[in-house]
Design an enzyme around this catalytic site. Structure first.
Site, PDB file in Angstrom:
ATOM      1  N   TYR A   1       1.299   6.641  -6.956  1.00  0.00           N
ATOM      2  CA  TYR A   1       0.255   7.599  -7.315  1.00  0.00           C
ATOM      3  C   TYR A   1       0.753   9.038  -7.166  1.00  0.00           C
ATOM      4  O   TYR A   1       0.436   9.905  -7.993  1.00  0.00           O
ATOM      5  CB  TYR A   1      -0.979   7.379  -6.445  1.00  0.00           C
ATOM      6  CG  TYR A   1      -1.647   6.041  -6.662  1.00  0.00           C
ATOM      7  CD1 TYR A   1      -1.629   5.433  -7.915  1.00  0.00           C
ATOM      8  CD2 TYR A   1      -2.283   5.372  -5.616  1.00  0.00           C
ATOM      9  CE1 TYR A   1      -2.233   4.196  -8.119  1.00  0.00           C
ATOM     10  CE2 TYR A   1      -2.888   4.140  -5.815  1.00  0.00           C
ATOM     11  CZ  TYR A   1      -2.853   3.555  -7.070  1.00  0.00           C
ATOM     12  OH  TYR A   1      -3.446   2.335  -7.270  1.00  0.00           O
TER      13      TYR A   1
ATOM     14  N   LYS B   1      -9.616  30.044  -8.290  1.00  0.00           N
ATOM     15  CA  LYS B   1      -8.467  29.849  -9.182  1.00  0.00           C
ATOM     16  C   LYS B   1      -7.462  30.991  -9.047  1.00  0.00           C
ATOM     17  O   LYS B   1      -6.242  30.766  -9.031  1.00  0.00           O
ATOM     18  CB  LYS B   1      -8.939  29.742 -10.635  1.00  0.00           C
ATOM     19  CG  LYS B   1      -9.619  28.426 -10.980  1.00  0.00           C
ATOM     20  CD  LYS B   1      -9.872  28.332 -12.481  1.00  0.00           C
ATOM     21  CE  LYS B   1     -10.424  26.974 -12.856  1.00  0.00           C
ATOM     22  NZ  LYS B   1     -10.601  26.816 -14.322  1.00  0.00           N
ATOM     23  N   ASP B   2      -7.977  32.211  -8.955  1.00  0.00           N
ATOM     24  CA  ASP B   2      -7.089  33.374  -8.841  1.00  0.00           C
ATOM     25  C   ASP B   2      -6.291  33.343  -7.535  1.00  0.00           C
ATOM     26  O   ASP B   2      -5.096  33.663  -7.518  1.00  0.00           O
ATOM     27  CB  ASP B   2      -7.901  34.669  -8.925  1.00  0.00           C
ATOM     28  CG  ASP B   2      -8.477  34.901 -10.314  1.00  0.00           C
ATOM     29  OD1 ASP B   2      -8.011  34.226 -11.259  1.00  0.00           O
ATOM     30  OD2 ASP B   2      -9.388  35.739 -10.437  1.00  0.00           O
TER      31      ASP B   2
ATOM     32  N   GLU C   1       2.483  24.957  -6.753  1.00  0.00           N
ATOM     33  CA  GLU C   1       2.024  24.704  -8.126  1.00  0.00           C
ATOM     34  C   GLU C   1       1.187  23.427  -8.192  1.00  0.00           C
ATOM     35  O   GLU C   1       0.188  23.362  -8.931  1.00  0.00           O
ATOM     36  CB  GLU C   1       3.224  24.601  -9.066  1.00  0.00           C
ATOM     37  CG  GLU C   1       2.852  24.514 -10.536  1.00  0.00           C
ATOM     38  CD  GLU C   1       2.135  25.749 -11.040  1.00  0.00           C
ATOM     39  OE1 GLU C   1       1.080  25.588 -11.696  1.00  0.00           O
ATOM     40  OE2 GLU C   1       2.604  26.871 -10.767  1.00  0.00           O
TER      41      GLU C   1
ATOM     42  N   ARG D   1       0.832  -1.203   0.000  1.00  0.00           N
ATOM     43  CA  ARG D   1       0.000   0.000   0.000  1.00  0.00           C
ATOM     44  C   ARG D   1       0.867   1.253   0.000  1.00  0.00           C
ATOM     45  O   ARG D   1       0.539   2.245  -0.664  1.00  0.00           O
ATOM     46  CB  ARG D   1      -0.912  -0.023   1.228  1.00  0.00           C
ATOM     47  CG  ARG D   1      -1.872   1.151   1.310  1.00  0.00           C
ATOM     48  CD  ARG D   1      -2.792   1.027   2.502  1.00  0.00           C
ATOM     49  NE  ARG D   1      -3.622  -0.161   2.413  1.00  0.00           N
ATOM     50  CZ  ARG D   1      -4.493  -0.517   3.348  1.00  0.00           C
ATOM     51  NH1 ARG D   1      -4.623   0.218   4.444  1.00  0.00           N
ATOM     52  NH2 ARG D   1      -5.214  -1.611   3.200  1.00  0.00           N
TER      53      ARG D   1
ATOM     54  N   GLU E   1      -7.466  23.743  -9.641  1.00  0.00           N
ATOM     55  CA  GLU E   1      -7.992  24.039 -10.978  1.00  0.00           C
ATOM     56  C   GLU E   1      -8.747  22.848 -11.555  1.00  0.00           C
ATOM     57  O   GLU E   1      -9.850  23.003 -12.108  1.00  0.00           O
ATOM     58  CB  GLU E   1      -6.845  24.435 -11.911  1.00  0.00           C
ATOM     59  CG  GLU E   1      -6.290  25.827 -11.669  1.00  0.00           C
ATOM     60  CD  GLU E   1      -5.229  26.198 -12.683  1.00  0.00           C
ATOM     61  OE1 GLU E   1      -4.813  25.300 -13.454  1.00  0.00           O
ATOM     62  OE2 GLU E   1      -4.825  27.370 -12.715  1.00  0.00           O
TER      63      GLU E   1
ATOM     64  N   GLU F   1     -20.070  25.634 -15.882  1.00  0.00           N
ATOM     65  CA  GLU F   1     -19.947  26.986 -16.415  1.00  0.00           C
ATOM     66  C   GLU F   1     -19.164  27.845 -15.424  1.00  0.00           C
ATOM     67  O   GLU F   1     -19.302  27.678 -14.212  1.00  0.00           O
ATOM     68  CB  GLU F   1     -21.333  27.591 -16.662  1.00  0.00           C
ATOM     69  CG  GLU F   1     -22.147  26.838 -17.718  1.00  0.00           C
ATOM     70  CD  GLU F   1     -23.497  27.481 -17.951  1.00  0.00           C
ATOM     71  OE1 GLU F   1     -23.769  28.518 -17.302  1.00  0.00           O
ATOM     72  OE2 GLU F   1     -24.261  26.957 -18.773  1.00  0.00           O
ATOM     73  N   MET F   2     -18.366  28.750 -15.961  1.00  0.00           N
ATOM     74  CA  MET F   2     -17.529  29.578 -15.104  1.00  0.00           C
ATOM     75  C   MET F   2     -18.384  30.417 -14.156  1.00  0.00           C
ATOM     76  O   MET F   2     -19.280  31.139 -14.574  1.00  0.00           O
ATOM     77  CB  MET F   2     -16.638  30.494 -15.950  1.00  0.00           C
ATOM     78  CG  MET F   2     -15.709  31.371 -15.120  1.00  0.00           C
ATOM     79  SD  MET F   2     -14.688  30.439 -13.931  1.00  0.00           S
ATOM     80  CE  MET F   2     -13.667  29.482 -15.047  1.00  0.00           C
ATOM     81  N   HIS F   3     -18.078  30.287 -12.872  1.00  0.00           N
ATOM     82  CA  HIS F   3     -18.800  31.007 -11.827  1.00  0.00           C
ATOM     83  C   HIS F   3     -17.836  32.003 -11.186  1.00  0.00           C
ATOM     84  O   HIS F   3     -16.632  31.734 -11.079  1.00  0.00           O
ATOM     85  CB  HIS F   3     -19.324  30.008 -10.784  1.00  0.00           C
ATOM     86  CG  HIS F   3     -20.284  30.596  -9.812  1.00  0.00           C
ATOM     87  ND1 HIS F   3     -19.884  31.311  -8.698  1.00  0.00           N
ATOM     88  CD2 HIS F   3     -21.646  30.585  -9.786  1.00  0.00           C
ATOM     89  CE1 HIS F   3     -20.946  31.710  -8.026  1.00  0.00           C
ATOM     90  NE2 HIS F   3     -22.031  31.280  -8.661  1.00  0.00           N
TER      91      HIS F   3
END
Length: 227
Positions: free
Chosen positions: A10, A88-89, A63, A3, A70, A79-81
């Protein structure tokens, strides 16, 4: 044990994904390689190398987190909200702050060595110590990923085994720096046992181990003789 190995696999796949899909991550990798190479060239102290590694890891981790945020938003929001944009910013801002911090730390650490080098007063010992080994292994690790995902990926997806590259690098450094025959023989035996264990894995091929070994030896010798 199995494991734990799977979790490591991963995590490594996540790092590879971020490198292969994110332009900024590739830039961070190349910047880290240059900075670590300069760390060897200027023979930084143990504390200075530690600080260099801290800021490198900080930027790469930021990063990775930014990429994860993201992709999670892209998966959940069709849809972008406005709130999704803010998330994200903010994640991108975290990367920017860490990168600026890394530049400041780099300037403070490398300013005096560069000044001494320009004035011809830089004294170098060319010794292989613990700090040198850690930096060389770090360079082999980063360069192996870069080669795997750039040059070798274009050549029929040629695989490079990372563990065999690091193993070959350690063996090469010991053979260069240690004149004790017993130490060299013991290291060779351990390396052979490690390679034998790798061959027992289903996803590991003889060619990938051979490629990793050759690359590890080449990179170590290149770094040693260039620095």
């Amino acid at each position: 044990m199995k494991r734990w190995l799977l979790s490591f696999k991963y995590a490594y796949e996540g790092l590879i994904y971020a490198f292969s899909t994110q332009k900024n991550m590739r830039f961070h990798f190349f910047a880290a390689i240059i900075v670590l190479f300069l760390s060897l060239f200027f023979e930084l102290s143990q504390l200075e190398i530690l600080l260099v590694w801290i800021v490198i890891c900080l930027v790469i981790v930021m990063e990775l987190i930014n990429t994860a945020i993201e992709k999670t938003i892209d998966l959940t929001v069709k849809e972008m909200h406005p709130i999704a944009k803010i998330a994200k910013d903010v994640a991108a801002a975290a990367v920017l702050v860490s990168a600026v911090f890394a530049v400041i730390v780099g300037f403070v650490i490398f300013y005096n060595p560069i000044l001494l080098w320009i004035n011809g007063k830089l004294v170098k010992t060319h010794e292989i110590n613990n700090e040198t080994i850690i930096v060389v292994l770090s360079l082999v690790f980063l360069c192996t990923i870069v080669f795997q995902q750039t040059i070798f990926r274009k050549k029929n997806n040629t695989q490079i085994n990372l563990i065999s590259a690091l193993n070959a690098s350690i063996l090469t450094m010991i053979m260069i720096s240690d004149a004790n025959v017993i130490h060299i023989i013991l290291t060779c035996c351990i390396s052979i046992l490690l390679v034998s264990g790798l061959l027992g894995q289903k996803e590991v091929t003889v060619r990938s181990i051979l490629n990793g070994t050759i690359l590890g030896i080449f990179l170590t010798l290149f770094i040693y003789f260039c620095v």
